[in-house]
Design a protein around this motif. Structure first.
Motif, PDB file in Angstrom:
ATOM      1  N   GLU A  25       0.805  -1.225   0.000  1.00 43.27           N
ATOM      2  CA  GLU A  25       0.000   0.000   0.000  1.00 43.27           C
ATOM      3  C   GLU A  25       0.839   1.276   0.000  1.00 43.27           C
ATOM      4  OE1 GLU A  25      -0.510  -2.602   2.260  1.00 43.27           O
ATOM      5  OE2 GLU A  25      -2.049  -3.429   0.954  1.00 43.27           O
ATOM      6  N   LEU A  26       2.140   1.167   0.280  1.00 43.58           N
ATOM      7  CA  LEU A  26       2.988   2.356   0.320  1.00 43.58           C
ATOM      8  C   LEU A  26       3.024   3.008  -1.058  1.00 43.58           C
ATOM      9  CD1 LEU A  26       4.960   4.160   1.902  1.00 43.58           C
ATOM     10  CD2 LEU A  26       6.797   2.629   1.157  1.00 43.58           C
ATOM     11  N   GLN A  27       2.695   4.315  -1.103  1.00 46.67           N
ATOM     12  CA  GLN A  27       2.601   5.022  -2.379  1.00 46.67           C
ATOM     13  C   GLN A  27       3.543   6.210  -2.434  1.00 46.67           C
ATOM     14  OE1 GLN A  27      -1.439   6.065  -3.295  1.00 46.67           O
ATOM     15  NE2 GLN A  27      -2.088   3.940  -3.410  1.00 46.67           N
ATOM     16  N   TYR A  28       3.927   6.527  -3.665  1.00 44.58           N
ATOM     17  CA  TYR A  28       4.764   7.691  -3.944  1.00 44.58           C
ATOM     18  C   TYR A  28       4.123   8.944  -3.357  1.00 44.58           C
ATOM     19  CZ  TYR A  28       7.087  11.285  -6.808  1.00 44.58           C
ATOM     20  OH  TYR A  28       7.770  12.381  -7.235  1.00 44.58           O
ATOM     21  N   ASN A  29       4.919   9.763  -2.691  1.00 44.84           N
ATOM     22  CA  ASN A  29       4.484  11.001  -2.042  1.00 44.84           C
ATOM     23  C   ASN A  29       3.512  10.796  -0.885  1.00 44.84           C
ATOM     24  OD1 ASN A  29       6.016  13.088  -3.122  1.00 44.84           O
ATOM     25  ND2 ASN A  29       4.681  13.333  -4.893  1.00 44.84           N
ATOM     26  N   SER A  30       3.307   9.544  -0.446  1.00 45.74           N
ATOM     27  CA  SER A  30       2.435   9.323   0.714  1.00 45.74           C
ATOM     28  C   SER A  30       3.214   9.509   2.016  1.00 45.74           C
ATOM     29  CB  SER A  30       1.805   7.931   0.672  1.00 45.74           C
ATOM     30  OG  SER A  30       2.800   6.926   0.817  1.00 45.74           O
ATOM     31  N   ILE A  31       4.540   9.469   1.916  1.00 47.01           N
ATOM     32  CA  ILE A  31       5.417   9.766   3.046  1.00 47.01           C
ATOM     33  C   ILE A  31       6.454  10.768   2.559  1.00 47.01           C
ATOM     34  CG2 ILE A  31       5.076   7.572   4.268  1.00 47.01           C
ATOM     35  CD1 ILE A  31       7.751   6.618   3.039  1.00 47.01           C
ATOM     36  N   ASP A  57       8.874   4.937 -19.097  1.00 47.14           N
ATOM     37  CA  ASP A  57       7.457   4.797 -18.738  1.00 47.14           C
ATOM     38  C   ASP A  57       7.293   4.029 -17.432  1.00 47.14           C
ATOM     39  OD1 ASP A  57       6.580   6.224 -20.936  1.00 47.14           O
ATOM     40  OD2 ASP A  57       6.258   4.432 -22.165  1.00 47.14           O
ATOM     41  N   ASP A  58       8.116   2.999 -17.243  1.00 44.04           N
ATOM     42  CA  ASP A  58       8.028   2.220 -16.008  1.00 44.04           C
ATOM     43  C   ASP A  58       8.452   3.055 -14.800  1.00 44.04           C
ATOM     44  OD1 ASP A  58       7.083  -0.052 -17.289  1.00 44.04           O
ATOM     45  OD2 ASP A  58       9.086  -0.862 -17.617  1.00 44.04           O
ATOM     46  N   ILE A  59       9.464   3.875 -14.968  1.00 47.66           N
ATOM     47  CA  ILE A  59       9.931   4.742 -13.884  1.00 47.66           C
ATOM     48  C   ILE A  59       8.822   5.719 -13.488  1.00 47.66           C
ATOM     49  CG2 ILE A  59      11.555   6.591 -13.292  1.00 47.66           C
ATOM     50  CD1 ILE A  59      13.592   5.072 -15.144  1.00 47.66           C
ATOM     51  N   ILE A  60       8.163   6.291 -14.474  1.00 46.15           N
ATOM     52  CA  ILE A  60       7.080   7.246 -14.226  1.00 46.15           C
ATOM     53  C   ILE A  60       5.870   6.550 -13.597  1.00 46.15           C
ATOM     54  CG2 ILE A  60       5.398   8.766 -15.361  1.00 46.15           C
ATOM     55  CD1 ILE A  60       7.708   9.379 -17.412  1.00 46.15           C
ATOM     56  N   ASP A  61       5.576   5.339 -14.047  1.00 46.31           N
ATOM     57  CA  ASP A  61       4.397   4.614 -13.568  1.00 46.31           C
ATOM     58  C   ASP A  61       4.572   3.999 -12.181  1.00 46.31           C
ATOM     59  OD1 ASP A  61       3.058   5.215 -15.885  1.00 46.31           O
ATOM     60  OD2 ASP A  61       3.400   3.258 -16.827  1.00 46.31           O
ATOM     61  N   MET A  62       5.787   3.937 -11.661  1.00 43.71           N
ATOM     62  CA  MET A  62       6.030   3.281 -10.384  1.00 43.71           C
ATOM     63  C   MET A  62       5.520   4.158  -9.242  1.00 43.71           C
ATOM     64  SD  MET A  62       9.544   1.668  -8.898  1.00 43.71           S
ATOM     65  CE  MET A  62       9.978   1.115 -10.526  1.00 43.71           C
ATOM     66  N   SER A  63       4.264   3.958  -8.910  1.00 47.77           N
ATOM     67  CA  SER A  63       3.596   4.833  -7.948  1.00 47.77           C
ATOM     68  C   SER A  63       3.360   4.188  -6.586  1.00 47.77           C
ATOM     69  CB  SER A  63       2.256   5.279  -8.529  1.00 47.77           C
ATOM     70  OG  SER A  63       1.480   4.137  -8.853  1.00 47.77           O
ATOM     71  N   LEU A  66       3.239  -2.025  -4.712  1.00 45.29           N
ATOM     72  CA  LEU A  66       2.503  -2.996  -5.522  1.00 45.29           C
ATOM     73  C   LEU A  66       2.755  -2.765  -7.011  1.00 45.29           C
ATOM     74  CD1 LEU A  66       0.560  -5.382  -5.595  1.00 45.29           C
ATOM     75  CD2 LEU A  66      -1.326  -3.748  -5.602  1.00 45.29           C
ATOM     76  N   LYS A  67       2.733  -1.509  -7.443  1.00 42.68           N
ATOM     77  CA  LYS A  67       2.989  -1.188  -8.850  1.00 42.68           C
ATOM     78  C   LYS A  67       4.428  -1.552  -9.226  1.00 42.68           C
ATOM     79  CE  LYS A  67       1.694   0.507 -12.794  1.00 42.68           C
ATOM     80  NZ  LYS A  67       0.681  -0.136 -13.623  1.00 42.68           N
ATOM     81  N   ALA A  68       5.360  -1.364  -8.300  1.00 41.65           N
ATOM     82  CA  ALA A  68       6.751  -1.743  -8.561  1.00 41.65           C
ATOM     83  C   ALA A  68       6.847  -3.241  -8.823  1.00 41.65           C
ATOM     84  CB  ALA A  68       7.642  -1.352  -7.391  1.00 41.65           C
ATOM     85  N   LYS A  69       6.112  -4.030  -8.057  1.00 42.95           N
ATOM     86  CA  LYS A  69       6.105  -5.488  -8.265  1.00 42.95           C
ATOM     87  C   LYS A  69       5.546  -5.822  -9.646  1.00 42.95           C
ATOM     88  CE  LYS A  69       5.747  -6.901  -3.442  1.00 42.95           C
ATOM     89  NZ  LYS A  69       4.917  -7.567  -2.424  1.00 42.95           N
ATOM     90  N   GLU A  70       4.475  -5.137 -10.046  1.00 47.84           N
ATOM     91  CA  GLU A  70       3.874  -5.374 -11.370  1.00 47.84           C
ATOM     92  C   GLU A  70       4.871  -5.022 -12.475  1.00 47.84           C
ATOM     93  OE1 GLU A  70       0.237  -3.132 -11.631  1.00 47.84           O
ATOM     94  OE2 GLU A  70      -0.620  -4.132  -9.870  1.00 47.84           O
ATOM     95  N   ILE A  71       5.554  -3.909 -12.313  1.00 46.13           N
ATOM     96  CA  ILE A  71       6.529  -3.470 -13.323  1.00 46.13           C
ATOM     97  C   ILE A  71       7.695  -4.446 -13.366  1.00 46.13           C
ATOM     98  CG2 ILE A  71       8.233  -1.683 -13.828  1.00 46.13           C
ATOM     99  CD1 ILE A  71       6.074   0.352 -12.774  1.00 46.13           C
ATOM    100  N   LEU A  72       8.216  -4.836 -12.214  1.00 48.30           N
ATOM    101  CA  LEU A  72       9.346  -5.766 -12.190  1.00 48.30           C
ATOM    102  C   LEU A  72       8.975  -7.116 -12.792  1.00 48.30           C
ATOM    103  CD1 LEU A  72      10.804  -4.868  -8.692  1.00 48.30           C
ATOM    104  CD2 LEU A  72      11.865  -4.418 -10.919  1.00 48.30           C
TER     105      LEU A  72
END
Length: 79
Positions: A25-31, A57-63, A66-72
């Motif tokens: 659940e940890l999100q970009y700019n949430s901390i 695109d992957d760097i930008i989308d890594m929000s 969970l999204k990082a896992k999908e991208i990886l």
């Protein structure tokens, strides 16, 4: 070490946060620690940890974690 542990370690070191904070659940700019500068450190850490080169695109989308896992997963990193 499994890929989940590697991912948690990369996030923890790049963002300078406790491993317990690294959840799906940890999100970009949430901390405050995960700002744009830390995001680039995170990208570098993930690329080094998993021996990959993320495309722009992957760097930008890594929000989120969970999204990082999908991208990886696109780079054959299994979780």
């Amino acid at each position: 070490m499994n890929n989940n542990e590697l991912l948690t370690g990369a996030f923890s070191e790049a963002l300078v946060i406790d491993k317990s904070q690294v959840t799906n659940e940890l999100q970009y700019n949430s901390i405050k620690e995960w700002d744009s500068v830390a995001h680039m450190s995170l990208v570098a850490a993930l690329e080094e940890t998993f021996d990959i080169m993320l495309d722009t695109d992957d760097i930008i989308d890594m929000s989120s974690v969970l999204k990082a896992k999908e991208i990886l997963a696109k780079y054959d990193v299994k979780f």
